[in-house]
Motif scaffolding. Structure first.
Motif, PDB file in Angstrom:
ATOM      1  N   MET A   1       0.841  -1.207   0.000  1.00 56.10           N
ATOM      2  CA  MET A   1       0.000   0.000   0.000  1.00 56.10           C
ATOM      3  C   MET A   1       0.874   1.254   0.000  1.00 56.10           C
ATOM      4  O   MET A   1       0.696   2.156  -0.807  1.00 56.10           O
ATOM      5  CB  MET A   1      -0.915  -0.015   1.229  1.00 56.10           C
ATOM      6  CG  MET A   1      -1.786   1.232   1.352  1.00 56.10           C
ATOM      7  SD  MET A   1      -3.025   1.325   0.036  1.00 56.10           S
ATOM      8  CE  MET A   1      -3.835   2.854   0.484  1.00 56.10           C
ATOM      9  N   LYS A   2       1.899   1.284   0.902  1.00 53.37           N
ATOM     10  CA  LYS A   2       2.765   2.445   1.011  1.00 53.37           C
ATOM     11  C   LYS A   2       3.579   2.612  -0.261  1.00 53.37           C
ATOM     12  O   LYS A   2       3.728   3.722  -0.777  1.00 53.37           O
ATOM     13  CB  LYS A   2       3.682   2.313   2.223  1.00 53.37           C
ATOM     14  CG  LYS A   2       4.611   3.514   2.390  1.00 53.37           C
ATOM     15  CD  LYS A   2       5.472   3.345   3.620  1.00 53.37           C
ATOM     16  CE  LYS A   2       6.411   4.538   3.762  1.00 53.37           C
ATOM     17  NZ  LYS A   2       7.278   4.439   4.955  1.00 53.37           N
ATOM     18  N   GLU A   3       4.162   1.493  -0.788  1.00 56.54           N
ATOM     19  CA  GLU A   3       4.967   1.571  -2.005  1.00 56.54           C
ATOM     20  C   GLU A   3       4.140   2.094  -3.161  1.00 56.54           C
ATOM     21  O   GLU A   3       4.619   2.895  -3.965  1.00 56.54           O
ATOM     22  CB  GLU A   3       5.549   0.194  -2.336  1.00 56.54           C
ATOM     23  CG  GLU A   3       6.635  -0.239  -1.363  1.00 56.54           C
ATOM     24  CD  GLU A   3       7.211  -1.591  -1.740  1.00 56.54           C
ATOM     25  OE1 GLU A   3       6.734  -2.182  -2.727  1.00 56.54           O
ATOM     26  OE2 GLU A   3       8.137  -2.045  -1.057  1.00 56.54           O
ATOM     27  N   SER A   4       2.896   1.646  -3.255  1.00 59.96           N
ATOM     28  CA  SER A   4       2.012   2.122  -4.311  1.00 59.96           C
ATOM     29  C   SER A   4       1.791   3.620  -4.183  1.00 59.96           C
ATOM     30  O   SER A   4       1.808   4.347  -5.181  1.00 59.96           O
ATOM     31  CB  SER A   4       0.672   1.375  -4.250  1.00 59.96           C
ATOM     32  OG  SER A   4      -0.232   1.908  -5.188  1.00 59.96           O
ATOM     33  N   ARG A   5       1.623   4.114  -2.959  1.00 58.49           N
ATOM     34  CA  ARG A   5       1.402   5.543  -2.738  1.00 58.49           C
ATOM     35  C   ARG A   5       2.650   6.345  -3.108  1.00 58.49           C
ATOM     36  O   ARG A   5       2.550   7.431  -3.695  1.00 58.49           O
ATOM     37  CB  ARG A   5       1.018   5.809  -1.279  1.00 58.49           C
ATOM     38  CG  ARG A   5       0.651   7.267  -1.017  1.00 58.49           C
ATOM     39  CD  ARG A   5       0.189   7.504   0.406  1.00 58.49           C
ATOM     40  NE  ARG A   5       1.241   7.342   1.389  1.00 58.49           N
ATOM     41  CZ  ARG A   5       1.276   6.395   2.306  1.00 58.49           C
ATOM     42  NH1 ARG A   5       0.304   5.494   2.367  1.00 58.49           N
ATOM     43  NH2 ARG A   5       2.273   6.319   3.180  1.00 58.49           N
ATOM     44  N   LEU A   6       3.817   5.812  -2.797  1.00 60.81           N
ATOM     45  CA  LEU A   6       5.060   6.512  -3.114  1.00 60.81           C
ATOM     46  C   LEU A   6       5.205   6.715  -4.620  1.00 60.81           C
ATOM     47  O   LEU A   6       5.579   7.795  -5.082  1.00 60.81           O
ATOM     48  CB  LEU A   6       6.267   5.740  -2.562  1.00 60.81           C
ATOM     49  CG  LEU A   6       6.364   5.629  -1.033  1.00 60.81           C
ATOM     50  CD1 LEU A   6       7.580   4.810  -0.640  1.00 60.81           C
ATOM     51  CD2 LEU A   6       6.413   7.001  -0.387  1.00 60.81           C
ATOM     52  N   PHE A   7       4.927   5.677  -5.389  1.00 62.05           N
ATOM     53  CA  PHE A   7       5.000   5.799  -6.844  1.00 62.05           C
ATOM     54  C   PHE A   7       3.997   6.834  -7.345  1.00 62.05           C
ATOM     55  O   PHE A   7       4.308   7.660  -8.207  1.00 62.05           O
ATOM     56  CB  PHE A   7       4.724   4.442  -7.512  1.00 62.05           C
ATOM     57  CG  PHE A   7       5.925   3.542  -7.555  1.00 62.05           C
ATOM     58  CD1 PHE A   7       6.986   3.824  -8.401  1.00 62.05           C
ATOM     59  CD2 PHE A   7       5.990   2.419  -6.751  1.00 62.05           C
ATOM     60  CE1 PHE A   7       8.099   3.001  -8.446  1.00 62.05           C
ATOM     61  CE2 PHE A   7       7.098   1.585  -6.790  1.00 62.05           C
ATOM     62  CZ  PHE A   7       8.159   1.878  -7.634  1.00 62.05           C
ATOM     63  N   LYS A   8       2.786   6.783  -6.804  1.00 60.47           N
ATOM     64  CA  LYS A   8       1.744   7.716  -7.237  1.00 60.47           C
ATOM     65  C   LYS A   8       2.120   9.158  -6.892  1.00 60.47           C
ATOM     66  O   LYS A   8       1.838  10.089  -7.663  1.00 60.47           O
ATOM     67  CB  LYS A   8       0.407   7.347  -6.601  1.00 60.47           C
ATOM     68  CG  LYS A   8      -0.182   6.040  -7.140  1.00 60.47           C
ATOM     69  CD  LYS A   8      -1.471   5.676  -6.420  1.00 60.47           C
ATOM     70  CE  LYS A   8      -2.044   4.372  -6.941  1.00 60.47           C
ATOM     71  NZ  LYS A   8      -3.273   3.961  -6.210  1.00 60.47           N
ATOM     72  N   ILE A   9       2.767   9.349  -5.749  1.00 62.04           N
ATOM     73  CA  ILE A   9       3.213  10.690  -5.364  1.00 62.04           C
ATOM     74  C   ILE A   9       4.244  11.209  -6.366  1.00 62.04           C
ATOM     75  O   ILE A   9       4.190  12.360  -6.810  1.00 62.04           O
ATOM     76  CB  ILE A   9       3.801  10.681  -3.936  1.00 62.04           C
ATOM     77  CG1 ILE A   9       2.680  10.501  -2.904  1.00 62.04           C
ATOM     78  CG2 ILE A   9       4.583  11.967  -3.655  1.00 62.04           C
ATOM     79  CD1 ILE A   9       3.166  10.309  -1.474  1.00 62.04           C
ATOM     80  N   ILE A  10       5.171  10.353  -6.736  1.00 62.17           N
ATOM     81  CA  ILE A  10       6.212  10.747  -7.696  1.00 62.17           C
ATOM     82  C   ILE A  10       5.581  11.144  -9.026  1.00 62.17           C
ATOM     83  O   ILE A  10       5.903  12.193  -9.594  1.00 62.17           O
ATOM     84  CB  ILE A  10       7.223   9.599  -7.897  1.00 62.17           C
ATOM     85  CG1 ILE A  10       8.014   9.364  -6.610  1.00 62.17           C
ATOM     86  CG2 ILE A  10       8.181   9.917  -9.050  1.00 62.17           C
ATOM     87  CD1 ILE A  10       8.859   8.099  -6.633  1.00 62.17           C
ATOM     88  N   TYR A  11       4.684  10.296  -9.542  1.00 60.94           N
ATOM     89  CA  TYR A  11       4.050  10.598 -10.822  1.00 60.94           C
ATOM     90  C   TYR A  11       3.237  11.891 -10.750  1.00 60.94           C
ATOM     91  O   TYR A  11       3.225  12.685 -11.693  1.00 60.94           O
ATOM     92  CB  TYR A  11       3.139   9.435 -11.249  1.00 60.94           C
ATOM     93  CG  TYR A  11       3.868   8.137 -11.516  1.00 60.94           C
ATOM     94  CD1 TYR A  11       5.116   8.133 -12.127  1.00 60.94           C
ATOM     95  CD2 TYR A  11       3.309   6.923 -11.139  1.00 60.94           C
ATOM     96  CE1 TYR A  11       5.790   6.957 -12.360  1.00 60.94           C
ATOM     97  CE2 TYR A  11       3.978   5.732 -11.371  1.00 60.94           C
ATOM     98  CZ  TYR A  11       5.224   5.745 -11.982  1.00 60.94           C
ATOM     99  OH  TYR A  11       5.880   4.580 -12.215  1.00 60.94           O
ATOM    100  N   PHE A  12       2.550  12.092  -9.624  1.00 61.33           N
ATOM    101  CA  PHE A  12       1.709  13.280  -9.460  1.00 61.33           C
ATOM    102  C   PHE A  12       2.563  14.546  -9.458  1.00 61.33           C
ATOM    103  O   PHE A  12       2.220  15.553 -10.103  1.00 61.33           O
ATOM    104  CB  PHE A  12       0.906  13.167  -8.158  1.00 61.33           C
ATOM    105  CG  PHE A  12      -0.110  14.246  -7.973  1.00 61.33           C
ATOM    106  CD1 PHE A  12      -1.275  14.257  -8.722  1.00 61.33           C
ATOM    107  CD2 PHE A  12       0.088  15.267  -7.051  1.00 61.33           C
ATOM    108  CE1 PHE A  12      -2.229  15.248  -8.555  1.00 61.33           C
ATOM    109  CE2 PHE A  12      -0.853  16.268  -6.870  1.00 61.33           C
ATOM    110  CZ  PHE A  12      -2.013  16.255  -7.631  1.00 61.33           C
ATOM    111  N   ILE A  13       3.703  14.489  -8.756  1.00 57.96           N
ATOM    112  CA  ILE A  13       4.586  15.664  -8.702  1.00 57.96           C
ATOM    113  C   ILE A  13       5.194  15.933 -10.073  1.00 57.96           C
ATOM    114  O   ILE A  13       5.305  17.083 -10.511  1.00 57.96           O
ATOM    115  CB  ILE A  13       5.692  15.464  -7.644  1.00 57.96           C
ATOM    116  CG1 ILE A  13       5.076  15.370  -6.237  1.00 57.96           C
ATOM    117  CG2 ILE A  13       6.708  16.605  -7.699  1.00 57.96           C
ATOM    118  CD1 ILE A  13       6.058  15.022  -5.152  1.00 57.96           C
TER     119      ILE A  13
END
Length: 298
Positions: A1-13
């Motif tokens: 769950m956390k790893e998925s959020r980290l990737f999504k944060i990177i893409y969003f930024i």
């Protein structure tokens, strides 16, 4: 769950350029404190992410950061660009712009080593527009109204749920659920003479396995071809359907639909095809050849 959020944060930024911690917290439904912890984890992984303060401050990633250094191998990068390159030939501005952006982001030039054209000779614009409409319907799960010509030359209007575009034996098809037949169908795109995207959604489902159903729906046809037809035999049939006779002739055993299409297909080989099985098909083919002779004799 956390790893998925980290990737999504990177893409969003990367997409936004600069964002605030509260903005990320609201989007990913976590606390601002958690966002700052995530930023620390991302930074420790070697991603050049940083936080600036003040009115115009926020969280951002270094402008010149090249995404593929952290996430994609050279092969994966070329595969992505090649896939987009194949789609860009249908003159879709979105695919062409995305290809340009990713090439720049990956800091890699996409080698133009192949070319794909979804259109037939002389009808590129119309065929590409049809392909683009069906692609959009598959992706957005929109119902499509089509006018279709069957193998029996019957023109029908149908409402379909396009599930996937499918390339088979040098032809493009659309795998779809037909609401008229209440069943899954495979429609040859060239036979769709008109199509319209409707403002009606459908829930996508899995299309049944074609290989498992083809043999049940089709009958075994055994054919013989002289060695002079080797070029076309290898073009038209799979290796496991071929047996080379000691004379050099080819014996083909394949499952095909016994309909008007099959007769036309066999006639396309002219005098270079001999039907071995089923026996009745020899008579049907012979009768059709006689009709052609009578209509065209001098």
């Amino acid at each position: 769950m956390k790893e998925s959020r980290l990737f999504k944060i990177i893409y969003f930024i990367l997409e936004k350029g600069r964002v605030t911690a509260p903005e990320l917290a609201e989007k990913f439904e976590v606390s601002v404190r958690t966002i700052y912890r995530d930023v620390d984890v991302i930074s420790s992984a070697g991603i050049p992410i940083y936080v600036t303060t003040g009115r115009s401050g926020g969280i951002q990633i270094l402008d010149n950061y090249v995404l593929d250094k952290a996430f994609f191998s050279d092969k994966e990068k070329q595969d992505i660009l090649s896939a987009l390159q194949s789609l860009s030939v249908i003159n879709n501005t979105y695919e062409r712009e995305l290809l340009t952006k990713l090439s720049a982001l990956f800091n890699t030039h996409s080698e133009n080593w192949f070319e794909v054209d979804f259109g037939r000779w002389g009808s590129k614009t119309q065929d590409n527009a049809k392909f683009e409409l069906l692609k959009k319907a598959v992706i957005t799960h929109k119902v499509v109204n089509i006018v279709y010509v069957s193998t029996h030359f019957k023109k029908t209007t149908r409402k379909i749920h396009p599930l996937k575009l499918y390339y088979k034996s040098k032809e493009w098809y659309v795998k779809a659920y037909c609401t008229e037949k209440n069943d899954f169908r495979l429609f040859k795109i060239n036979r769709i003479i008109d199509c319209k995207l409707l403002n009606e959604d459908f829930i996508p489902v899995e299309f049944p396995d074609l290989q498992a159903t083809e043999q049940n729906a089709h009958n075994k046809i055994v054919l013989r071809f002289p060695k002079e037809m080797a070029y076309r035999v290898y073009d038209e049939f799979k290796d496991d359907e071929l047996t080379e006779h000691e004379s050099g002739d080819f014996i083909v055993a394949a499952y095909m639909p016994e309909d008007a299409w099959l007769i036309g297909y066999l006639l396309s080989f002219g005098a270079y095809v001999e039907v071995i099985e089923p026996a009745y098909l020899r008579e049907v083919l012979s009768d059709e050849a006689k009709k052609i002779y009578e209509k065209n004799k001098p």
